[in-house]
Design a protein around this motif. Sequence first.
Motif, mmCIF file in Angstrom:
data_model
loop_
_atom_site.group_PDB
_atom_site.id
_atom_site.type_symbol
_atom_site.label_atom_id
_atom_site.label_comp_id
_atom_site.label_asym_id
_atom_site.label_seq_id
_atom_site.Cartn_x
_atom_site.Cartn_y
_atom_site.Cartn_z
ATOM 1 N N TRP A 95 0.817 -1.212 0.000
ATOM 2 C CA TRP A 95 0.000 0.000 0.000
ATOM 3 C C TRP A 95 0.850 1.261 0.000
ATOM 4 C CZ3 TRP A 95 -0.655 4.066 3.412
ATOM 5 C CH2 TRP A 95 -1.819 4.822 3.275
ATOM 6 N N ILE A 96 1.990 1.215 0.682
ATOM 7 C CA ILE A 96 2.859 2.389 0.800
ATOM 8 C C ILE A 96 3.193 2.992 -0.556
ATOM 9 C CG2 ILE A 96 5.197 3.142 1.429
ATOM 10 C CD1 ILE A 96 5.104 1.052 3.699
ATOM 11 N N TYR A 97 3.363 2.130 -1.560
ATOM 12 C CA TYR A 97 3.866 2.591 -2.854
ATOM 13 C C TYR A 97 2.779 2.682 -3.927
ATOM 14 C CZ TYR A 97 8.321 1.909 -0.583
ATOM 15 O OH TYR A 97 9.374 1.994 0.305
ATOM 16 N N GLU A 98 1.532 2.519 -3.536
ATOM 17 C CA GLU A 98 0.453 2.656 -4.503
ATOM 18 C C GLU A 98 0.251 4.124 -4.882
ATOM 19 O OE1 GLU A 98 -3.017 0.756 -2.949
ATOM 20 O OE2 GLU A 98 -2.116 -1.245 -2.958
ATOM 21 N N VAL A 99 0.019 4.358 -6.162
ATOM 22 C CA VAL A 99 -0.193 5.732 -6.643
ATOM 23 C C VAL A 99 -1.541 6.259 -6.168
ATOM 24 C CG1 VAL A 99 -0.425 7.190 -8.693
ATOM 25 C CG2 VAL A 99 1.284 5.338 -8.638
ATOM 26 N N ASN A 100 -2.557 5.427 -6.214
ATOM 27 C CA ASN A 100 -3.883 5.785 -5.719
ATOM 28 C C ASN A 100 -4.274 4.779 -4.637
ATOM 29 O OD1 ASN A 100 -4.535 8.015 -7.592
ATOM 30 N ND2 ASN A 100 -4.423 6.401 -9.146
ATOM 31 N N PRO A 101 -3.751 4.955 -3.448
ATOM 32 C CA PRO A 101 -3.931 3.938 -2.400
ATOM 33 C C PRO A 101 -5.387 3.798 -1.979
ATOM 34 C CG PRO A 101 -3.004 5.953 -1.478
ATOM 35 C CD PRO A 101 -2.984 6.123 -2.961
ATOM 36 N N LYS A 102 -5.802 2.558 -1.845
ATOM 37 C CA LYS A 102 -7.164 2.248 -1.434
ATOM 38 C C LYS A 102 -7.139 1.436 -0.146
ATOM 39 C CE LYS A 102 -8.782 4.036 -5.238
ATOM 40 N NZ LYS A 102 -9.462 5.354 -5.207
ATOM 41 N N PRO A 103 -8.170 1.555 0.668
ATOM 42 C CA PRO A 103 -8.246 0.724 1.876
ATOM 43 C C PRO A 103 -8.385 -0.738 1.506
ATOM 44 C CG PRO A 103 -10.320 1.872 1.520
ATOM 45 C CD PRO A 103 -9.349 2.428 0.526
ATOM 46 N N TYR A 104 -7.949 -1.610 2.408
ATOM 47 C CA TYR A 104 -7.919 -3.038 2.077
ATOM 48 C C TYR A 104 -8.591 -3.903 3.134
ATOM 49 C CZ TYR A 104 -3.508 -2.180 4.624
ATOM 50 O OH TYR A 104 -2.566 -1.756 5.519
ATOM 51 N N ASN A 105 -9.624 -3.344 3.773
ATOM 52 C CA ASN A 105 -10.497 -4.106 4.666
ATOM 53 C C ASN A 105 -9.731 -4.797 5.792
ATOM 54 O OD1 ASN A 105 -13.196 -4.855 5.319
ATOM 55 N ND2 ASN A 105 -12.823 -6.912 4.544
ATOM 56 N N SER A 106 -8.759 -4.085 6.337
ATOM 57 C CA SER A 106 -7.927 -4.670 7.385
ATOM 58 C C SER A 106 -8.539 -4.441 8.766
ATOM 59 C CB SER A 106 -6.528 -4.053 7.357
ATOM 60 O OG SER A 106 -5.749 -4.533 8.435
ATOM 61 N N CYS A 107 -8.417 -5.461 9.614
ATOM 62 C CA CYS A 107 -8.741 -5.296 11.027
ATOM 63 C C CYS A 107 -7.475 -5.446 11.871
ATOM 64 C CB CYS A 107 -9.790 -6.301 11.478
ATOM 65 S SG CYS A 107 -9.305 -8.035 11.301
ATOM 66 N N GLY A 108 -6.311 -5.275 11.239
ATOM 67 C CA GLY A 108 -5.040 -5.385 11.939
ATOM 68 C C GLY A 108 -4.877 -4.321 13.007
ATOM 69 N N ASN A 109 -4.019 -4.606 13.973
ATOM 70 C CA ASN A 109 -3.864 -3.687 15.108
ATOM 71 C C ASN A 109 -3.099 -2.416 14.754
ATOM 72 O OD1 ASN A 109 -1.204 -4.654 15.003
ATOM 73 N ND2 ASN A 109 -1.438 -5.945 16.815
ATOM 74 N N GLY A 110 -2.630 -2.304 13.515
ATOM 75 C CA GLY A 110 -1.968 -1.075 13.090
ATOM 76 C C GLY A 110 -2.864 0.147 13.150
ATOM 77 N N SER A 111 -4.173 -0.050 13.010
ATOM 78 C CA SER A 111 -5.079 1.101 13.085
ATOM 79 C C SER A 111 -5.091 1.721 14.468
ATOM 80 C CB SER A 111 -6.499 0.669 12.704
ATOM 81 O OG SER A 111 -7.035 -0.246 13.658
ATOM 82 N N ALA A 112 -5.000 0.886 15.498
ATOM 83 C CA ALA A 112 -5.098 1.371 16.875
ATOM 84 C C ALA A 112 -3.768 1.834 17.439
ATOM 85 C CB ALA A 112 -5.686 0.272 17.762
ATOM 86 N N MET A 113 -2.658 1.277 16.954
ATOM 87 C CA MET A 113 -1.359 1.653 17.517
ATOM 88 C C MET A 113 -0.908 3.021 17.037
ATOM 89 S SD MET A 113 1.021 1.550 14.926
ATOM 90 C CE MET A 113 1.421 0.675 13.404
#
Length: 264
Positions: free
Chosen positions: A81-99
């Motif tokens: 995702w970091i290198y996408e030109v038009n980044p889109k969300p990817y339905n993640s429930c990973g803990n990265g959102s909260a940290m």
Amino acid sequence: MIGAIIGDVVGSRFEFNNIKTKDFELVSKESKFTDDTVLTIALMDWVLHENEKNTTSAAKYLQKWARRYPYAGYGNRFISWIYEVNPKPYNSCGNGSAMRISGVGWAYAGNTDDLLNYTHLATACTHNHPEGLKGAFVVARCIAMALEKCDKKDIREYALSQYPEIATLDYEELRRTYKHDSEICQTSVPQALYCFLISNSFEDCLRTTISIGGDCDTTAAMSCAIAEAYYGDIPAELVKAVRNKLPERMLEVIDEFKEKYGGN
């Protein structure tokens, strides 16, 4: 506003080598910042400097900072995702959102509508799964409640309303059994909240969270963000030791954020 970053740096050397005790040196030569710090700084920068706050601008700041530090330990999907030109969300429930959300909690404490809105914008650019969104908001709301001088029993009541399973968690059981095999909000956020709720100081929260193991740098980033807001001062020598692990461009954002919103 360095509590989350302290949790990350102190937890970094134990993430894949869990220590399972509260008796350890907090900062050593092996301690380092990871993706948790990079993305926390990114959203602090977004809060401070972005006039048009939306998911597009949040993505821009997250990409900018992640590209500066590409080897900080991101998840595989986020790396793409970091290198996408038009980044889109990817339905993640990973803990990265909260940290990474602590800066939003500090900046918008006192206004629940703004807190919900800006947490959603900062999160939905990647973690648009309902549990990913929920985890970020619950952490941000607990930070805000602590800054609003709510009693811990009120924070506990709110936390239990969102994650009833906190009532069944047991420190010794977690310490014996928890491993680094689940990096989702549904697991990490309740554990982070629990570690804060049973703590009696910032340092005790930090040591408790690290000692249960698992993805402990990320869990500590969450619990220690709340602990800083609730307990206040962090030992000056700990702040100094962690600051010494950070590059100047990060320290500039931290200091500017502290000047505007407070914190250690």
